[in-house]
Design a protein around this motif. Structure first.
Motif, PDB file in Angstrom:
ATOM      1  N   ALA A   1     -38.950  -9.320  -6.914  1.00 20.14           N
ATOM      2  CA  ALA A   1     -38.822 -10.277  -6.202  1.00 20.14           C
ATOM      3  C   ALA A   1     -38.285  -9.349  -5.244  1.00 20.14           C
ATOM      4  O   ALA A   1     -38.321  -9.596  -3.772  1.00 20.14           O
ATOM      5  N   CYS A   2     -37.462  -8.024  -5.938  1.00 23.95           N
ATOM      6  CA  CYS A   2     -36.648  -6.893  -4.772  1.00 23.95           C
ATOM      7  C   CYS A   2     -37.242  -5.797  -5.041  1.00 23.95           C
ATOM      8  O   CYS A   2     -37.123  -5.200  -5.696  1.00 23.95           O
ATOM      9  N   ILE A   3     -37.823  -5.202  -3.760  1.00 26.36           N
ATOM     10  CA  ILE A   3     -38.407  -3.823  -3.819  1.00 26.36           C
ATOM     11  C   ILE A   3     -37.590  -3.071  -3.565  1.00 26.36           C
ATOM     12  O   ILE A   3     -37.605  -2.319  -4.177  1.00 26.36           O
ATOM     13  N   LEU A   4     -36.057  -3.089  -3.129  1.00 26.70           N
ATOM     14  CA  LEU A   4     -35.453  -2.295  -3.144  1.00 26.70           C
ATOM     15  C   LEU A   4     -33.685  -2.746  -3.085  1.00 26.70           C
ATOM     16  O   LEU A   4     -33.463  -3.893  -2.132  1.00 26.70           O
ATOM     17  N   ARG A   5     -33.064  -2.287  -3.663  1.00 24.60           N
ATOM     18  CA  ARG A   5     -32.031  -2.482  -3.438  1.00 24.60           C
ATOM     19  C   ARG A   5     -30.968  -1.228  -3.899  1.00 24.60           C
ATOM     20  O   ARG A   5     -30.545  -0.132  -4.546  1.00 24.60           O
ATOM     21  N   LEU A   6     -29.846  -0.789  -2.749  1.00 30.94           N
ATOM     22  CA  LEU A   6     -29.110  -0.077  -2.253  1.00 30.94           C
ATOM     23  C   LEU A   6     -27.659  -1.313  -3.308  1.00 30.94           C
ATOM     24  O   LEU A   6     -27.402  -1.888  -2.731  1.00 30.94           O
ATOM     25  N   ARG A   7     -27.174   0.371  -3.985  1.00 24.07           N
ATOM     26  CA  ARG A   7     -25.365  -0.721  -4.025  1.00 24.07           C
ATOM     27  C   ARG A   7     -24.688   0.530  -3.834  1.00 24.07           C
ATOM     28  O   ARG A   7     -24.189   1.593  -4.596  1.00 24.07           O
ATOM     29  N   GLY A   8     -23.563   0.119  -2.766  1.00 25.07           N
ATOM     30  CA  GLY A   8     -22.588   1.116  -2.859  1.00 25.07           C
ATOM     31  C   GLY A   8     -23.225   2.947  -2.326  1.00 25.07           C
ATOM     32  O   GLY A   8     -22.302   3.383  -3.032  1.00 25.07           O
ATOM     33  N   VAL A   9     -24.281   2.577  -1.700  1.00 20.99           N
ATOM     34  CA  VAL A   9     -25.218   3.566  -1.135  1.00 20.99           C
ATOM     35  C   VAL A   9     -23.657   5.111  -0.352  1.00 20.99           C
ATOM     36  O   VAL A   9     -23.954   4.073   0.691  1.00 20.99           O
ATOM     37  N   THR A  10     -23.384   6.586  -0.874  1.00 18.19           N
ATOM     38  CA  THR A  10     -22.658   7.051   0.202  1.00 18.19           C
ATOM     39  C   THR A  10     -23.981   8.200   0.495  1.00 18.19           C
ATOM     40  O   THR A  10     -24.289   8.798  -1.047  1.00 18.19           O
ATOM     41  N   LYS A  11     -23.825   9.067   0.994  1.00 11.14           N
ATOM     42  CA  LYS A  11     -24.550  10.423   1.324  1.00 11.14           C
ATOM     43  C   LYS A  11     -23.622  10.863   2.867  1.00 11.14           C
ATOM     44  O   LYS A  11     -23.362  10.847   3.454  1.00 11.14           O
ATOM     45  N   ARG A  12     -23.276  12.101   2.058  1.00  4.82           N
ATOM     46  CA  ARG A  12     -22.722  13.045   2.830  1.00  4.82           C
ATOM     47  C   ARG A  12     -23.586  14.558   2.428  1.00  4.82           C
ATOM     48  O   ARG A  12     -24.244  14.653   1.351  1.00  4.82           O
ATOM     49  N   PHE A  13     -23.385  15.106   4.061  1.00  2.00           N
ATOM     50  CA  PHE A  13     -24.285  16.448   4.077  1.00  2.00           C
ATOM     51  C   PHE A  13     -22.964  17.234   4.390  1.00  2.00           C
ATOM     52  O   PHE A  13     -21.892  17.346   4.937  1.00  2.00           O
ATOM     53  N   LEU A  14     -22.809  18.798   3.755  1.00  2.00           N
ATOM     54  CA  LEU A  14     -22.118  20.079   3.443  1.00  2.00           C
ATOM     55  C   LEU A  14     -22.676  20.861   5.053  1.00  2.00           C
ATOM     56  O   LEU A  14     -23.903  21.395   5.236  1.00  2.00           O
ATOM     57  N   ALA A  15     -22.314  20.733   6.132  1.00  2.00           N
ATOM     58  CA  ALA A  15     -22.700  20.956   7.200  1.00  2.00           C
ATOM     59  C   ALA A  15     -21.912  22.071   7.837  1.00  2.00           C
ATOM     60  O   ALA A  15     -20.233  22.615   6.846  1.00  2.00           O
ATOM     61  N   PRO A  16     -22.402  23.360   8.084  1.00  2.00           N
ATOM     62  CA  PRO A  16     -21.032  24.745   9.016  1.00  2.00           C
ATOM     63  C   PRO A  16     -20.422  24.433   9.654  1.00  2.00           C
ATOM     64  O   PRO A  16     -18.919  24.476   9.003  1.00  2.00           O
ATOM     65  N   GLY A  17     -19.744  23.075  10.140  1.00  2.00           N
ATOM     66  CA  GLY A  17     -18.441  22.717  10.783  1.00  2.00           C
ATOM     67  C   GLY A  17     -18.192  21.595   9.792  1.00  2.00           C
ATOM     68  O   GLY A  17     -16.577  21.627  10.125  1.00  2.00           O
ATOM     69  N   GLY A  18     -17.941  21.568   8.739  1.00  2.00           N
ATOM     70  CA  GLY A  18     -17.554  20.229   7.170  1.00  2.00           C
ATOM     71  C   GLY A  18     -18.501  19.439   6.912  1.00  2.00           C
ATOM     72  O   GLY A  18     -19.238  19.747   7.621  1.00  2.00           O
ATOM     73  N   ALA A  19     -17.896  18.473   6.274  1.00  2.00           N
ATOM     74  CA  ALA A  19     -18.272  17.494   5.873  1.00  2.00           C
ATOM     75  C   ALA A  19     -19.073  16.824   6.715  1.00  2.00           C
ATOM     76  O   ALA A  19     -17.800  16.083   7.402  1.00  2.00           O
ATOM     77  N   VAL A  20     -19.825  16.273   6.809  1.00  2.00           N
ATOM     78  CA  VAL A  20     -20.364  15.038   7.420  1.00  2.00           C
ATOM     79  C   VAL A  20     -20.925  13.512   6.091  1.00  2.00           C
ATOM     80  O   VAL A  20     -21.264  13.446   5.544  1.00  2.00           O
ATOM     81  N   THR A  21     -20.164  12.686   6.801  1.00  2.00           N
ATOM     82  CA  THR A  21     -20.541  11.481   5.461  1.00  2.00           C
ATOM     83  C   THR A  21     -21.364  10.411   6.876  1.00  2.00           C
ATOM     84  O   THR A  21     -21.130   9.803   7.540  1.00  2.00           O
ATOM     85  N   ALA A  22     -23.157  10.720   6.322  1.00  2.00           N
ATOM     86  CA  ALA A  22     -24.002   9.566   7.002  1.00  2.00           C
ATOM     87  C   ALA A  22     -23.931   8.874   6.532  1.00  2.00           C
ATOM     88  O   ALA A  22     -24.358   8.141   7.657  1.00  2.00           O
ATOM     89  N   LEU A  23     -23.668   7.752   5.374  1.00  2.00           N
ATOM     90  CA  LEU A  23     -23.866   6.813   4.822  1.00  2.00           C
ATOM     91  C   LEU A  23     -22.451   6.095   4.130  1.00  2.00           C
ATOM     92  O   LEU A  23     -22.339   7.397   3.475  1.00  2.00           O
ATOM     93  N   GLU A  24     -22.171   5.299   5.105  1.00  2.00           N
ATOM     94  CA  GLU A  24     -20.904   5.095   4.078  1.00  2.00           C
ATOM     95  C   GLU A  24     -20.718   3.183   2.819  1.00  2.00           C
ATOM     96  O   GLU A  24     -20.778   2.365   3.297  1.00  2.00           O
ATOM     97  N   GLY A  25     -20.950   3.567   1.186  1.00  2.00           N
ATOM     98  CA  GLY A  25     -21.099   2.693   0.266  1.00  2.00           C
ATOM     99  C   GLY A  25     -22.154   1.071   1.456  1.00  2.00           C
ATOM    100  O   GLY A  25     -21.299  -0.003   1.337  1.00  2.00           O
ATOM    101  N   VAL A  26     -23.623   1.698   1.095  1.00  2.00           N
ATOM    102  CA  VAL A  26     -24.157   0.902   1.773  1.00  2.00           C
ATOM    103  C   VAL A  26     -24.752  -0.279   0.393  1.00  2.00           C
ATOM    104  O   VAL A  26     -25.313   0.340  -0.024  1.00  2.00           O
TER     105      VAL A  26
END
Ligand code: ATP
Ligand code: MG
Length: 235
Positions: free
Chosen positions: A12-37
Motif C-alpha cells: 500500500a506504501c510504495i516508498l518509505r523514507l525514515r530519517g534519510v540524510t545525505k551528505r556530499f564531500l565537496a572540495p569546499g567541505g561537506a554539504v548536507t543535502a538532506l537532513e532526517g527526511v
C-alpha cells in the motif's frame, strides 16, 4: 482443475523514507543535502515537491529512486528494505519498477532519439519488437515522432527534455519520478507532458514530481516543500 493463483501482493506504501540524510564531500567541505527526511508515498499517489534552488529536491529524487544510497536512514521500496541490496539487485529493481526523468536529461549524446528511448529496456528482459512499438508510442506522445534518427546532441533543450520523458514513459514504471520535467518546455508542450502524467497516474502509476509549474502543482494530491534539506510542509 488448475488452481487459480492470487494476484501478486502490492504494497500500500510504495516508498518509505525514515530519517534519510545525505551528505556530499565537496572540495569546499561537506554539504548536507538532506537532513532526517521522513516520507511515505502511498501506491498510486501523485506527490509534488517544491523548494528553493539547492534545497535538496534532486538529491531526494535520486535517493528515493535508489540511484544513490543515503548517508544515514532507511528506504523501503514496495515493502522491501533496500539497505542491503547489491548494486545488481538495485539496478534490476530500478529497471522493473522505477522511471526517472532527470533534471539534466542524461541522454546518450551520440545515439539517436529512438536509441535513447530504447535504452529504457536495456536492463530488463523484453521483446525487441514490442519495445520498439512502445518507444515509438512514447515518442509520439511527446510529439517527437519526426525526430527518431536525430542524434540527441543536436536536439534543442526542450526536445532533449521530451526524449527524457519518453524514455521513462516507454515502459510505464510503478513509480515515476520526474525532476522539473517541464522546465524547458513552452506552454503547449508542458500541457502535453501534464496530460501524460495525469493519464499514467490514473492508470495506477505513482508520481513523484519536482516542479515549480503552477498547473502541474495543481495535478498533485499532496505537495511537499523542501528547505535546507528538510521537509517543511506535508499538506
Ligand atoms: N554530487 C554532489 N557533490 C557535492 N554537492 C552536491 C552534490 N549534489 C548536490 N550537491 C549539493 O547539495 C545541495 C542540494 O542539491 P540539489 O541538486 O538536490 O538541489 P535542488 O533543490 O535540486 O536545486 P535546483 O532547484 O537548483 O535543481 C546543493 O547545495 C548542492 O550544491
Ligand atoms: Mg534540482
Amino acid at each position: 482443475m488448475r488452481q487459480k493463483l492470487p494476484p501478486p501482493l502490492m504494497s500500500a506504501c510504495i516508498l518509505r523514507l525514515r530519517g534519510v540524510t545525505k551528505r556530499f564531500l565537496a572540495p569546499g567541505g561537506a554539504v548536507t543535502a538532506l537532513e532526517g527526511v521522513d516520507l511515505e508515498v502511498a501506491t498510486g499517489e501523485f506527490v509534488a515537491i517544491t523548494g528553493p534552488s539547492g534545497s535538496g529536491k534532486t538529491t531526494l529524487l535520486h535517493v528515493a529512486c535508489l540511484l544513490e544510497p543515503p548517508t544515514a536512514g532507511e528506504i523501503e521500496f514496495d515493502g522491501e528494505s533496500t539497505a542491503r541490496l547489491s548494486e545488481r539487485r538495485l539496478a534490476a529493481l530500478r529497471g522493473r519498477k522505477i522511471g526517472l526523468v532527470f533534471q539534466k536529461f542524461c541522454l546518450l549524446p551520440h545515439r539517436s532519439v529512438l536509441e535513447n528511448v530504447l535504452f529504457r529496456f536495456r536492463y530488463i528482459p523484453h521483446d525487441a519488437q514490442e519495445a520498439r512499438r512502445q518507444a515509438l508510442a512514447a515518442l509520439a506522445a511527446v510529439g517527437l515522432q519526426d525526430r527518431l534518427d536525430h542524434p540527441a546532441r543536436l536536439l534543442s533543450g526542450g526536445e532533449m527534455q521530451r526524449v527524457a520523458i519518453a524514455r521513462a514513459l516507454a515502459r510505464p514504471p510503478r513509480l515515476l519520478a520526474a525532476d522539473e520535467p517541464t522546465g524547458n518546455l513552452d506552454r503547449a508542450a508542458a500541457g502535453g507532458v501534464m496530460s501524460c502524467l495525469q493519464q499514467l497516474n490514473r492508470s495506477g502509476v505513482t508520481i513523484l514530481l519536482v516542479t515549480h509549474n503552477a498547473a502541474l502543482l495543481d495535478c498533485a494530491a499532496r505537495r511537499l516543500t523542501l528547505r535546507d534539506g528538510r521537509l517543511a510542509t506535508d499538506s
